[in-house]
Write an enzyme that holds these catalytic residues in place. Structure first.
Site, mmCIF file in Angstrom:
data_model
loop_
_atom_site.group_PDB
_atom_site.id
_atom_site.type_symbol
_atom_site.label_atom_id
_atom_site.label_comp_id
_atom_site.label_asym_id
_atom_site.label_seq_id
_atom_site.Cartn_x
_atom_site.Cartn_y
_atom_site.Cartn_z
ATOM 1 N N HIS A 1 0.484 -1.561 4.130
ATOM 2 C CA HIS A 1 -0.351 -0.553 4.452
ATOM 3 C C HIS A 1 -0.380 0.300 3.109
ATOM 4 O O HIS A 1 0.314 0.376 2.326
ATOM 5 C CB HIS A 1 0.238 0.851 5.044
ATOM 6 C CG HIS A 1 0.573 0.017 6.740
ATOM 7 N ND1 HIS A 1 1.558 0.296 7.464
ATOM 8 C CD2 HIS A 1 0.023 -1.144 7.326
ATOM 9 C CE1 HIS A 1 1.629 -0.027 8.600
ATOM 10 N NE2 HIS A 1 0.629 -1.291 8.619
ATOM 11 N N TYR B 1 10.877 8.649 5.564
ATOM 12 C CA TYR B 1 10.340 8.659 4.492
ATOM 13 C C TYR B 1 9.256 9.855 4.274
ATOM 14 O O TYR B 1 8.698 10.458 5.180
ATOM 15 C CB TYR B 1 8.953 7.544 4.116
ATOM 16 C CG TYR B 1 8.229 6.828 5.280
ATOM 17 C CD1 TYR B 1 6.914 7.727 4.983
ATOM 18 C CD2 TYR B 1 8.530 6.770 6.455
ATOM 19 C CE1 TYR B 1 6.032 7.272 6.037
ATOM 20 C CE2 TYR B 1 7.687 6.424 7.546
ATOM 21 C CZ TYR B 1 6.422 6.683 7.263
ATOM 22 O OH TYR B 1 5.193 6.652 8.258
ATOM 23 N N ASP C 1 -2.026 -4.450 12.324
ATOM 24 C CA ASP C 1 -1.778 -5.334 11.247
ATOM 25 C C ASP C 1 -1.918 -7.065 11.505
ATOM 26 O O ASP C 1 -2.026 -7.538 10.506
ATOM 27 C CB ASP C 1 -0.191 -4.981 11.052
ATOM 28 C CG ASP C 1 0.152 -3.820 10.511
ATOM 29 O OD1 ASP C 1 -0.646 -3.318 9.789
ATOM 30 O OD2 ASP C 1 1.335 -3.491 10.445
#
Length: 190
Positions: free
Chosen positions: A64, A133, A172
Site C-alpha cells: 500500500h 504503527y 489487494d
C-alpha cells in the site's frame, strides 16, 4: 537519551530501530517512542495518528501507499510475528523499485521506519499478529494506491514456508502491477 539502536538498510530513508529493553524477573519496560531519541538519531518526524490491526496467519496486507498524502510509518509488532516490506517508489531514486524486508516480532521488539514515497506491506507468519504503527499524515479515504504483493518486477522474497494460502483483501487482489505504477502519476512528495 540514546535509548535506541538505529540500523540503516541499503535503501536511503529506511531505518530499523531497536529500543533499549529493561528486563528483570518482573518482566520488562521500554520506551516505544521518544521524540528526543528519534531526533538525535536523525529521525525528527512528527506523528499524527496511531493505528493497530490484528491479522491471522497467511494474511498479507499490501503493498500500500498514499498518492497525494503520503505517510511515513513507524511500525512494530506487539503480538506474534510478521515479515514487513518497504518498496522504494520515489521516481528518480537510485533504489527505485527495490525492496527491503525485516522480520518484526513481539520478542525482538524491532521497529521499522518507512518514510513517505514507499509502498508498504506485511505477511503474518504466526497464528495471529497485532501490528501497531504511527503515521506522519492523517488517513485520507480515496487516496490509496497499491501494487501486487507478488509483482515479478519487484520479486519480494516473502517467507511462505508453512503458509498454505496467502489471504488478501478484495482490494489487494486487484492492485496494479509495478509496470502500471511506473506509468501513473505516482506518489506526490511534498
Amino acid at each position: 537519551m540514546g535509548q535506541i539502536k538505529v540500523t540503516k538498510p541499503d535503501i536511503e530513508g529506511l531505518y530499523v530501530i531497536e529500543p533499549t529493553v529493561h528486563a528483570d524477573q518482573r518482566g520488562y519496560f521500554m520506551e516505544t517512542y521518544n521524540y528526543n531519541d528519534m531526533k538525535e538519531a536523525g529521525l525528527p518526524m512528527v506523528f499524527v495518528q496511531d493505528n493497530q490491526s490484528m491479522s491471522t496467519k497467511g494474511v498479507l496486507r499490501g503493498l500500500h501507499f498514499q498518492i497525494h498524502h503520503p505517510q511515513g510509518k513507524l511500525v512494530r509488532v506487539i503480538r506474534g510475528e510478521v515479515y514487513d516490506v518497504a518498496v522504494d517508489l520515489r521516481k528518480g531514486s537510485e533504489t527505485f523499485g527495490k525492496y527491503f524486508g525485516v522480520t518484526l516480532t513481539a520478542e525482538n521488539k524491532k521497529q521499522f521506519y518507512i518514510p513517505e514515497g514507499f509502498a508498504h506491506g506485511f505477511l503474518v507468519l504466526s497464528d495471529e499478529a497485532e501490528f501497531c504503527y504511527k503515521v506522519t499524515d492523517f488517513y485520507h479515504p480515496g487516496d490509496e494506491g497499491g501494487i501486487m504483493w507478488n509483482d515479478p518486477d519487484i520479486s519480494v522474497a516473502w517467507p511462505l514456508e508453512g503458509i498454505d494460502d496467502v489471504i488478501l483483501s478484495e482490494k489487494d487482489k486487484v492492485n496494479q502491477s509495478f509496470k502500471e505504477y511506473q506509468k501513473s502519476e505516482g506518489i506526490v512528495l511534498k
